[in-house]
Design an enzyme around this catalytic site. Structure first.
Site, PDB file in Angstrom:
ATOM      1  N   ASN A   9     -18.828  63.418 -25.743  1.00 41.54           N
ATOM      2  CA  ASN A   9     -19.446  65.078 -25.347  1.00 41.54           C
ATOM      3  C   ASN A   9     -19.154  66.041 -26.593  1.00 41.54           C
ATOM      4  O   ASN A   9     -18.187  66.324 -26.644  1.00 41.54           O
ATOM      5  CB  ASN A   9     -18.966  65.483 -24.226  1.00 41.54           C
ATOM      6  CG  ASN A   9     -19.466  66.797 -23.842  1.00 41.54           C
ATOM      7  OD1 ASN A   9     -20.490  67.403 -24.363  1.00 41.54           O
ATOM      8  ND2 ASN A   9     -18.787  67.657 -22.654  1.00 41.54           N
ATOM      9  N   TRP A  10     -20.276  65.832 -27.640  1.00 41.68           N
ATOM     10  CA  TRP A  10     -20.220  67.060 -28.535  1.00 41.68           C
ATOM     11  C   TRP A  10     -20.230  68.494 -28.232  1.00 41.68           C
ATOM     12  O   TRP A  10     -19.821  69.270 -29.139  1.00 41.68           O
ATOM     13  CB  TRP A  10     -21.332  66.726 -29.362  1.00 41.68           C
ATOM     14  CG  TRP A  10     -21.323  65.432 -30.277  1.00 41.68           C
ATOM     15  CD1 TRP A  10     -20.311  64.453 -29.993  1.00 41.68           C
ATOM     16  CD2 TRP A  10     -22.358  64.951 -31.148  1.00 41.68           C
ATOM     17  NE1 TRP A  10     -20.811  63.399 -31.091  1.00 41.68           N
ATOM     18  CE2 TRP A  10     -21.660  63.840 -31.639  1.00 41.68           C
ATOM     19  CE3 TRP A  10     -23.314  65.733 -31.966  1.00 41.68           C
ATOM     20  CZ2 TRP A  10     -22.502  63.150 -32.841  1.00 41.68           C
ATOM     21  CZ3 TRP A  10     -23.953  64.835 -32.894  1.00 41.68           C
ATOM     22  CH2 TRP A  10     -23.490  63.719 -33.357  1.00 41.68           C
ATOM     23  N   LYS A  11     -20.497  68.648 -26.952  1.00 44.66           N
ATOM     24  CA  LYS A  11     -20.908  70.193 -26.593  1.00 44.66           C
ATOM     25  C   LYS A  11     -21.642  70.915 -27.342  1.00 44.66           C
ATOM     26  O   LYS A  11     -22.429  70.311 -28.104  1.00 44.66           O
ATOM     27  CB  LYS A  11     -19.210  70.866 -26.393  1.00 44.66           C
ATOM     28  CG  LYS A  11     -18.141  69.959 -25.617  1.00 44.66           C
ATOM     29  CD  LYS A  11     -17.127  70.991 -25.195  1.00 44.66           C
ATOM     30  CE  LYS A  11     -15.884  69.722 -24.667  1.00 44.66           C
ATOM     31  NZ  LYS A  11     -15.015  70.630 -23.969  1.00 44.66           N
ATOM     32  N   HIS A 108     -20.746  69.157 -15.554  1.00 45.36           N
ATOM     33  CA  HIS A 108     -19.697  69.527 -16.580  1.00 45.36           C
ATOM     34  C   HIS A 108     -18.991  70.721 -15.965  1.00 45.36           C
ATOM     35  O   HIS A 108     -19.748  71.608 -15.604  1.00 45.36           O
ATOM     36  CB  HIS A 108     -19.896  69.514 -17.844  1.00 45.36           C
ATOM     37  CG  HIS A 108     -18.798  69.319 -18.876  1.00 45.36           C
ATOM     38  ND1 HIS A 108     -18.315  70.447 -19.043  1.00 45.36           N
ATOM     39  CD2 HIS A 108     -18.372  68.548 -19.601  1.00 45.36           C
ATOM     40  CE1 HIS A 108     -17.080  70.209 -19.812  1.00 45.36           C
ATOM     41  NE2 HIS A 108     -17.114  69.076 -20.098  1.00 45.36           N
ATOM     42  N   GLU A 110     -17.897  73.246 -17.627  1.00 46.07           N
ATOM     43  CA  GLU A 110     -18.391  74.370 -18.225  1.00 46.07           C
ATOM     44  C   GLU A 110     -19.529  74.776 -17.809  1.00 46.07           C
ATOM     45  O   GLU A 110     -20.031  75.973 -17.888  1.00 46.07           O
ATOM     46  CB  GLU A 110     -18.420  73.963 -19.622  1.00 46.07           C
ATOM     47  CG  GLU A 110     -16.880  73.761 -20.280  1.00 46.07           C
ATOM     48  CD  GLU A 110     -16.624  72.830 -21.574  1.00 46.07           C
ATOM     49  OE1 GLU A 110     -17.838  72.440 -22.147  1.00 46.07           O
ATOM     50  OE2 GLU A 110     -15.539  72.310 -21.920  1.00 46.07           O
ATOM     51  N   GLU A 179     -12.801  64.657 -14.646  1.00 45.92           N
ATOM     52  CA  GLU A 179     -12.376  65.468 -15.680  1.00 45.92           C
ATOM     53  C   GLU A 179     -11.627  66.742 -14.962  1.00 45.92           C
ATOM     54  O   GLU A 179     -12.148  67.647 -14.534  1.00 45.92           O
ATOM     55  CB  GLU A 179     -13.581  66.093 -16.505  1.00 45.92           C
ATOM     56  CG  GLU A 179     -14.400  65.166 -16.942  1.00 45.92           C
ATOM     57  CD  GLU A 179     -14.991  65.509 -18.266  1.00 45.92           C
ATOM     58  OE1 GLU A 179     -14.794  65.039 -19.356  1.00 45.92           O
ATOM     59  OE2 GLU A 179     -15.776  66.693 -18.203  1.00 45.92           O
ATOM     60  N   GLY A 185      -9.987  70.251 -23.190  1.00 47.19           N
ATOM     61  CA  GLY A 185      -9.889  70.928 -24.268  1.00 47.19           C
ATOM     62  C   GLY A 185      -8.339  71.775 -24.460  1.00 47.19           C
ATOM     63  O   GLY A 185      -8.322  72.551 -25.294  1.00 47.19           O
ATOM     64  N   SER A 223      -8.882  65.744 -22.763  1.00 44.33           N
ATOM     65  CA  SER A 223      -8.061  65.615 -23.737  1.00 44.33           C
ATOM     66  C   SER A 223      -7.663  64.146 -24.195  1.00 44.33           C
ATOM     67  O   SER A 223      -6.465  63.839 -24.581  1.00 44.33           O
ATOM     68  CB  SER A 223      -6.683  66.308 -23.732  1.00 44.33           C
ATOM     69  OG  SER A 223      -7.208  67.742 -23.564  1.00 44.33           O
ATOM     70  N   GLY A 244     -14.363  64.883 -25.381  1.00 47.13           N
ATOM     71  CA  GLY A 244     -14.951  66.245 -25.927  1.00 47.13           C
ATOM     72  C   GLY A 244     -14.481  66.182 -27.527  1.00 47.13           C
ATOM     73  O   GLY A 244     -14.984  65.566 -28.484  1.00 47.13           O
ATOM     74  N   GLY A 245     -13.451  66.925 -27.678  1.00 48.88           N
ATOM     75  CA  GLY A 245     -12.836  67.085 -29.077  1.00 48.88           C
ATOM     76  C   GLY A 245     -12.920  65.863 -29.981  1.00 48.88           C
ATOM     77  O   GLY A 245     -13.343  65.900 -31.183  1.00 48.88           O
TER      78      GLY A 245
END
Ligand code: PEP
Length: 261
Positions: A9-11, A108, A110, A179, A185, A223, A244-245
């Site tokens: 997930n590049w966000k 998600h 967010e 999640e 993150g 994470s 993600g990251g």
């Protein structure tokens, strides 16, 4: 046995230059395993798991051109709950399908947190994705306060129940991503045992809804990185990861893909 699925997930990250560098690194790593210039197109073996990138909508066309014919699947990060029409700024499931998406993240945390997305809206988005032949990656997870209050299972069951209620007949076609919001993150990760416990609850809920529950991928997200992926992915109900990251760095993402093999 189903292959594990690792989805990045590049966000809201990237630009045309960095996207090209990242995707070329992933594609050439896959191609080198298959012994061909372009992974899946050569028909040879590639990664032992499925791997996908969920990129910002504006870069889907660029990403499609770079991953087409390779082992890397294309996904989006959100989809409209509407089919078409006067919904300025929205992107429909048919548009995503037109751009070659096989997957789309819905719900998600967010989006639930910053855009007020409700369980019902997430369920409607999943429905639109399924109708367009796109697999929704339905995110569920508890906040830190809910976690500390011992409400984790109630929260994830409520979130998944809405999606089952709306999509009952084809619920085995979804992917679920557990999640924990406190792990996204933050560098904090659920322990493998903790993740397995929640995944088992979700699996049981799916089993009550469909005889094909074992086909459903239940991903862990929060994470996940090169160091912790193997242990998380070794749990019986952890069928992959939503990353993600670590998906923004080719070596890290490739290490997680290797851990899923
Ligand atoms: C995510 O955004 O879905 C996620 C899991 O992020 P991170 O891996 O950075 O915690």
């Amino acid at each position: 046995m189903k292959k594990k699925l690792i989805a990045g997930n590049w966000k809201m990250n990237g630009n045309t230059a960095s996207n090209a560098a990242l995707l070329q690194a992933l594609v050439s790593a896959s191609a080198s395993l298959s012994g061909g210039a372009s992974g899946g197109a050569s028909g040879g073996a590639s990664w032992a798991c499925r791997a996908a990138v969920c990129v910002p909508a504006v870069y889907l066309a660029q990403a499609r051109a770079l991953v087409q014919g390779t082992a890397l699947e294309l996904g989006a990060q959100d989809v409209s709950a509407h089919a078409a029409g006067a919904y300025t700024g929205e992107v429909s499931a048919e548009m995503l399908q037109d751009l070659g998406c096989r997957l789309v993240i819905v719900g998600h945390s967010e989006r639930r947190q910053y855009h007020g997305e409700t369980d019902a809206l997430v369920a409607a988005k999943a429905q639109k994705a399924l109708a367009a032949g796109i697999t929704p990656i339905v995110c569920v997870g508890e906040t830190l306060a809910e976690h500390e209050a011992g409400a984790t299972e109630d929260v994830v069951k409520r979130q998944l129940a809405a999606v089952i209620h709306t999509n009952g007949h084809c619920i085995s076609e979804i992917v679920v991503a557990y999640e924990p919001v406190w792990a996204i993150g933050t560098g904090k990760t659920a322990s493998p045992e903790m993740a397995q416990q929640v995944h088992a609850v979700l699996r049981a809920q799916l089993r009550a809804a469909t005889p094909n529950a074992d086909r459903v991928h239940i991903l862990y997200g929060g994470s996940m990185n090169a160091a912790n992926a193997a242990q998380l992915l070794s749990q019986p109900d952890v069928d992959g990861g939503l990353v993600g990251g670590a998906s923004l760095k080719a070596p890290d993402f490739l290490s997680i893909i290797a851990a899923a093999g």
